[in-house]
Each structure stands twice: as C-alpha cells, then as structure tokens.
Design an enzyme around this catalytic site. Structure first.
Site, PDB file in Angstrom:
ATOM      1  N   LYS A  51       0.784  -1.242  -0.069  1.00  0.00           N
ATOM      2  CA  LYS A  51      -0.003  -0.155   0.193  1.00  0.00           C
ATOM      3  C   LYS A  51       0.821   1.231  -0.037  1.00  0.00           C
ATOM      4  O   LYS A  51       0.740   2.252  -0.829  1.00  0.00           O
ATOM      5  CB  LYS A  51      -0.909  -0.047   1.223  1.00  0.00           C
ATOM      6  CG  LYS A  51      -1.843   1.202   1.276  1.00  0.00           C
ATOM      7  CD  LYS A  51      -1.844   1.829   2.586  1.00  0.00           C
ATOM      8  CE  LYS A  51      -0.879   1.816   3.555  1.00  0.00           C
ATOM      9  NZ  LYS A  51      -1.217   1.622   4.979  1.00  0.00           N
ATOM     10  N   TYR A 178      -8.624   4.135   8.411  1.00  0.00           N
ATOM     11  CA  TYR A 178      -7.331   4.577   7.742  1.00  0.00           C
ATOM     12  C   TYR A 178      -7.251   3.988   6.300  1.00  0.00           C
ATOM     13  O   TYR A 178      -6.941   4.430   5.316  1.00  0.00           O
ATOM     14  CB  TYR A 178      -6.350   4.264   8.384  1.00  0.00           C
ATOM     15  CG  TYR A 178      -5.808   2.887   8.946  1.00  0.00           C
ATOM     16  CD1 TYR A 178      -4.779   1.932   8.080  1.00  0.00           C
ATOM     17  CD2 TYR A 178      -6.436   2.139   9.946  1.00  0.00           C
ATOM     18  CE1 TYR A 178      -4.381   0.606   8.320  1.00  0.00           C
ATOM     19  CE2 TYR A 178      -6.215   0.684  10.288  1.00  0.00           C
ATOM     20  CZ  TYR A 178      -5.227   0.313   9.238  1.00  0.00           C
ATOM     21  OH  TYR A 178      -5.022  -1.108   9.769  1.00  0.00           O
ATOM     22  N   HIS A 437      15.881  25.198  10.325  1.00  0.00           N
ATOM     23  CA  HIS A 437      15.169  26.195   9.262  1.00  0.00           C
ATOM     24  C   HIS A 437      15.830  26.169   7.803  1.00  0.00           C
ATOM     25  O   HIS A 437      17.151  26.191   7.684  1.00  0.00           O
ATOM     26  CB  HIS A 437      15.431  27.595   9.786  1.00  0.00           C
ATOM     27  CG  HIS A 437      14.569  28.415   9.009  1.00  0.00           C
ATOM     28  ND1 HIS A 437      13.144  28.811   8.987  1.00  0.00           N
ATOM     29  CD2 HIS A 437      14.984  29.452   8.093  1.00  0.00           C
ATOM     30  CE1 HIS A 437      12.852  29.624   8.078  1.00  0.00           C
ATOM     31  NE2 HIS A 437      13.915  30.182   7.669  1.00  0.00           N
TER      32      HIS A 437
END
Length: 448
Positions: A51, A178, A437
C-alpha cells in the site's frame, strides 16, 4: 529426548509469528511454523508495504504538476497502472523470500499448509500429519470485514485492490478508517472518481477532530465525494458490468467497483480453539493476559488475532516479548500507551498520545498549541493546501500528552516527536530546542 516434536509450533507466519519464531529459535528452541498462504502476513503481502508503494506512486500525480512551478518542463504524462502493480507485486515476492530465508536461517521448519489444534500440545496439518509442541502460538492475524448485504460478493477488499487489471473509472469505498481514506487518496490520484461512504458522520474516529476536519476539507477539494450516514442496502450488477449501490439516506450510485474497508476480523475459524478450551472474547478475538497467554497454559496468541492494537509494529513487539518471556527467561510485557500511528492519506496524518478531547476528559485543564501553515513547497506550487500541527499539554505540569499532525511527511516527522511524548517531555523542552530552518518540522518547536 523431548517428549514433543518441537518446543514451539507457531500457526501463522505474519509479522508477529515470524518475530516470535525467529527469536524463540535464537533462544535455543526447536521451532516450526505453519502458514497456509505466504510468509510475511498481511503487512508484507497485502497491506502496509504494498500500500505504501501505491501511495508513493500516487504522489507523483501532484509532484509532476508541481514541478512545472519549479521550472521543469514536464511533457504530457500518462500513467501505467499495470507497470506499477507488477513492480509492487514483484517486490512483495522479494520480501516473501527474505522472510522465508530469515526463518530458514534460524533453522525454523516451515510447513506451507494450514494447521489446527487437535489436542493438548498437538496440531494437525491439512495434509493430515500430526505434530506435538510444548508451546503453541496462534498468530493468524485478521482479514477484511465484508458487510452482510445482498450483492456483497460483487465487491472487493484491500486484498484484491493490489491485483486489479485496471484502475476503475468510478469506485465506491465503504468505510472511514485509515484503509478507506488511504485508498480513496490513491485511487483519486490515479484518476478514478472516488466516493467514500460511511455509516456514521465521522472519519477516523480515533484521531483528533481538528485533523479529521482538515482531511475532509482537503479531500473534498481534491474531488473525493463523501456520503455519510449511509448503510448498504444492496449491490446490483448491471448489464454493462457496472454496479448500482443502494444505500440508506442517499440516492443509488452507479460505479465500476465497490471496495469494502469496514474494519478487520480476527482469523479464529477452523483452528480448533474452542475445542481446545481457548477463550474467545465478545469481539471474536482470542483473550490473552499481559504475557499473551490464553486461557490454556500452553497456548499463546499475538498480533491482530488478539485485537489489542492492530498495528504491525505492535504485533512484532508482542512476538518478541512472548519469545523472551517463554524461551528467553526474561518476562516481558508491552506498554500500549503512547503508540504513534499514521494514516497515509493525501496528505498524511500522524499522531501520538491523547487527542484534545481525550485529554480534557481525563486531565481536565489542558493547554493546546497549534500551527496552521502553508508548506513552502505548496506556496511555490500555487497549491492552497495547509498543514496543521497540534500539541496538547497537561496544564499544571506543561507535560506534552499528545501531538497531532496533518501535512507532507507528517509520519516521518512524528516518529522522532513520539520519542519526546513517550519520554514525558514538556512544552518548555520543545521551546528550548533550536529549530532547523527552513523545514516543516521546525513548527513543532515554534508552536504558539
């Protein structure tokens, strides 16, 4: 000479059964495994692994479009489902071989047939051969539930989804967990017209409400249709091969394929459990204690057949704990608190710990910190999709009791964040950590 043929006989070679058998053998036990299908179980053969490969394939639909905004001249693209399907199934074959090799390398004897308990310390194979063992472990997993309505045999489950000859033009997916949401995203990205129906009016009930609402909004924007409070009445096959689905509270719907994703049922049938005295609970699962022992002293069970937490990593831990307890001389139990989980929808969801509602019910006063932002990649790609991160803290102690995320790569980020929640760290610990960052994950240490 032992009075038994084996120290351990495992019925089922899925994630839990393979781990238990391998570790028991490493502890010096003589081990045999019976598996009537393929070694690897649901996760490897017809679940999480194939999957996730389809999820990767589906992501390219949007990535190729987004690439144009990053300067790439992308020619007209076509999608070949058969090529992806066959490549995925080929890798499943590879993994099946590796799992088999793992057992063989630990000198675990494999019987590629069905086994049932036929007496104290005894199992009988489908060939009629009888084997005895000091300990019997049941690790037969679970299977997709199929609603009992007229025409249910016309539908498929996630098992068959990996073997389709073509992507259906119109598909109805039943369920709101899910599996339903993951395949809804996959088929939608592959060009199918997707309708998801559910008996209630909620998606993903165990997840935080903010994330559920965000996924619903994004999914609808992507073109997925939802029909809530819809129960199956019947499925009819039409002359042209299409299917007409009749449901409560909504008009009938004509589709090319119906896929059931309405939960999973423990595989207990035909194992001789009741005759052996093994107790079955009200949900049809094997009852076990904290050490995975059943009501019969020499019979144990792990994984989805016990219906504790139906996740592959949990089954693996249960198998490991069983083997260490019974054959390693190290009694081990599983801590089922703070188990992280993910939904590989489009975009994916990841969570660990308590939802906001659970925390308020259990702890009373809580503090909630959020970040609702547009990932940098989406900004450049002119995609309005927003990510949402949410942290739930106990008000008095500042301890982080839950983290919930929806957005690109949320499951990858959550694995590290789950360590912090498990370690009972505080919001101040997150605040004291310098951000990386620019990343999406930095939002976790900048939550307001």
């Amino acid at each position: 000479m032992s009075e038994y043929d084996y120290d351990l006989f495992t019925i089922g070679a899925g994630s839990g059964g393979v781990r238990a058998s391998r570790v028991a053998a490493a502890h010096g036990a003589r081990v045999a495994v019976a598996e009537e299908h393929r070694v690897g179980g649901t996760c490897v053969i017809r679940g999480c692994v194939p999957k996730k490969m389809l999820v990767y394939g589906a992501h390219f639909a949007e990535d190729l479009e987004d690439a144009k905004h990053f300067g790439w001249d992308i020619p007209e693209c076509t999608f070949d489902w058969v090529k992806l399907r066959d490549n995925v199934l080929s890798d499943v074959d590879r993994l099946n071989g590796l799992y088999t090799q793992t057992l063989e390398n630990h000198e675990v004897e494999i019987f590629h047939e069905r086994a049932r308990i036929t007496g104290p310390h005894e199992v009988t194979l489908s060939s009629g051969e009888r084997k005895t063992a000091r300990i019997i472990l049941v690790a037969t997993g679970a299977r997709p539930h199929v609603p009992d309505c007229p025409g249910h045999d016309l539908g498929i489950t996630s098992n068959e989804a990996f073997h389709l000859d073509a992507i259906p033009k119109r598909i109805l997916i039943a369920g709101a967990g899910y599996i339903a949401n993951e395949f809804a995203g996959i088929f939608n990205e592959f060009g199918a017209r997707v309708t998801l129906i559910n008996r209630s009016d909620q998606l993903l009930r165990s997840y935080d409400e903010s994330l559920r609402d965000r996924l619903l909004q994004i999914s609808m924007f992507k073109g997925i249709d939802f029909r809530f409070n819809a129960d199956f009445r019947k499925i009819e096959k039409n002359a042209d091969g299409s299917l007409t689905v009749h449901m409560s509270n909504h008009d009938p719907l004509e589709v090319d394929c119906v896929m059931f994703a309405t939960g999973r049922v423990p595989n207990i049938e035909g194992l001789g459990l009741e005759d052996a005295g093994v107790e079955i609970d009200e949900k049809g699962a094997i009852s076990v204690d904290e050490y995975s022992k059943t009501s019969v002293d020499h019979v144990y069970a792990v994984g989805d057949v016990t219906n504790r937490v139906q996740l592959t990593p949990v089954a693996i831990r249960e198998g490991q704990a069983f083997a260490d307890t019974v054959f390693g001389g190290k009694p081990t139990t599983i801590d089922y608190n703070c188990i992280p989980s993910a939904v590989f929808s489009h975009p994916p969801i990841a969570a660990v710990g308590m939802t906001e509602a659970q925390a308020r019910n259990e702890l009373g006063a809580v503090k909630v910190y959020t970040s609702d932002f547009r990932p940098m990649k989406n900004v450049v790609a002119h995609r309005n999709e927003r990510a949402l991160y949410k942290m739930v803290c106990e008000a008095d102690t500042d301890r982080v009791v839950g983290i919930h995320m929806i957005g690109p790569d949320a499951p990858e980020i959550m694995q590290a964040a789950a360590v912090a929640v498990k370690a009972r760290l505080t919001k101040a610990d997150f605040d004291a950590t310098v951000a990386i960052h620019p990343t999406m994950s930095e939002e976790l240490v900048l939550l307001k």
